[in-house]
Motif scaffolding. Structure first.
Motif, mmCIF file in Angstrom:
data_model
loop_
_atom_site.group_PDB
_atom_site.id
_atom_site.type_symbol
_atom_site.label_atom_id
_atom_site.label_comp_id
_atom_site.label_asym_id
_atom_site.label_seq_id
_atom_site.Cartn_x
_atom_site.Cartn_y
_atom_site.Cartn_z
ATOM 1 N N SER A 1 28.662 -36.144 -17.160
ATOM 2 C CA SER A 1 28.174 -34.959 -16.443
ATOM 3 C C SER A 1 27.609 -33.973 -17.473
ATOM 4 O O SER A 1 27.949 -34.036 -18.660
ATOM 5 C CB SER A 1 29.320 -34.303 -15.678
ATOM 6 O OG SER A 1 30.256 -33.735 -16.594
ATOM 7 N N LEU A 2 26.792 -33.066 -16.993
ATOM 8 C CA LEU A 2 26.223 -32.039 -17.877
ATOM 9 C C LEU A 2 27.340 -31.216 -18.519
ATOM 10 O O LEU A 2 27.261 -30.867 -19.701
ATOM 11 C CB LEU A 2 25.258 -31.141 -17.102
ATOM 12 C CG LEU A 2 24.584 -30.025 -17.888
ATOM 13 C CD1 LEU A 2 23.791 -30.596 -19.071
ATOM 14 C CD2 LEU A 2 23.678 -29.216 -16.971
ATOM 15 N N THR A 3 28.384 -30.939 -17.783
ATOM 16 C CA THR A 3 29.519 -30.172 -18.319
ATOM 17 C C THR A 3 30.168 -30.909 -19.485
ATOM 18 O O THR A 3 30.407 -30.316 -20.545
ATOM 19 C CB THR A 3 30.567 -29.918 -17.214
ATOM 20 O OG1 THR A 3 29.943 -29.187 -16.158
ATOM 21 C CG2 THR A 3 31.761 -29.155 -17.750
ATOM 22 N N HIS A 4 30.452 -32.191 -19.298
ATOM 23 C CA HIS A 4 31.080 -32.964 -20.372
ATOM 24 C C HIS A 4 30.138 -33.139 -21.567
ATOM 25 O O HIS A 4 30.569 -33.065 -22.713
ATOM 26 C CB HIS A 4 31.574 -34.321 -19.853
ATOM 27 C CG HIS A 4 32.779 -34.179 -18.983
ATOM 28 N ND1 HIS A 4 32.761 -34.483 -17.643
ATOM 29 C CD2 HIS A 4 34.037 -33.744 -19.269
ATOM 30 C CE1 HIS A 4 33.952 -34.252 -17.133
ATOM 31 N NE2 HIS A 4 34.748 -33.800 -18.092
ATOM 32 N N TYR A 5 28.870 -33.381 -21.281
ATOM 33 C CA TYR A 5 27.885 -33.490 -22.364
ATOM 34 C C TYR A 5 27.866 -32.193 -23.170
ATOM 35 O O TYR A 5 27.905 -32.206 -24.399
ATOM 36 C CB TYR A 5 26.493 -33.785 -21.784
ATOM 37 C CG TYR A 5 25.438 -34.065 -22.824
ATOM 38 C CD1 TYR A 5 24.950 -35.346 -23.006
ATOM 39 C CD2 TYR A 5 24.917 -33.056 -23.648
ATOM 40 C CE1 TYR A 5 23.976 -35.615 -23.960
ATOM 41 C CE2 TYR A 5 23.961 -33.313 -24.603
ATOM 42 C CZ TYR A 5 23.490 -34.598 -24.751
ATOM 43 O OH TYR A 5 22.541 -34.858 -25.712
#
Length: 164
Positions: A54-58
């Motif tokens: 996800s963008l958050t994890h990235y």
């Protein structure tokens, strides 16, 4: 022809030391020619794996990698006895990670992101060149590539926007 540098400073680092291994971009920084480009290439598999997140994890991994880089690059430079040696390429790894934030998955976008990042990292437009010259330590090693990554990110996102 030796593909690895025999530089006396690089010889002070060991790939079995995890800090040195990361600072040398998984060993890519030991390339005799264009270690920054090889360091950026070493980031490609990492970026490809991260693009599945996800963008958050990235974003979290990228931010953690950047902050860890302040220590990693500073420690490697201290161990080498020279500031910002070309073999220290963790900053290039993080720079490409930044460039590829929210980039569409695909070979074309990866290549464009790679080229844009290398362009800004090599040309060093203001204020990147100023930061590179004036800021020292691990933060100084990282900050010019972080900013080059941000410039490349903006360029890549503009390309994405105008291609649709």
């Amino acid at each position: 022809m030796n593909l690895l540098t025999q530089d006396k400073f690089v010889q002070k680092l060991s790939l079995v030391n995890p800090i040195h291994f990361l600072a040398l971009g998984f060993g890519s920084g030991k390339a005799a020619k264009a270690p920054g480009t090889f360091g950026t290439l070493a980031a490609v598999p990492l970026v490809l794996l991260m693009q599945q997140l996800s963008l958050t994890h990235y974003g979290l991994i990228t931010i953690l990698s950047m902050f860890a880089g302040f220590y990693i690059c500073g420690k490697a430079a201290k161990d080498m006895g020279v500031h910002d040696h070309g073999a220290i390429v963790w900053d290039e790894v993080v720079g490409l990670m930044i460039t590829m934030v929210a980039a569409p998955v695909g070979f074309t976008w990866l290549v464009l992101g790679f080229v844009l990042f290398r362009f800004f990292d090599i040309v060093k437009p203001w204020p990147i060149r100023w930061l590179d010259a004036k800021v020292h330590g691990g933060f100084g090693i990282m900050i010019d590539d972080v900013l080059a990554g941000i410039f490349a990110l903006i360029g890549l996102q503009l390309a994405v926007y105008y291609s649709t």
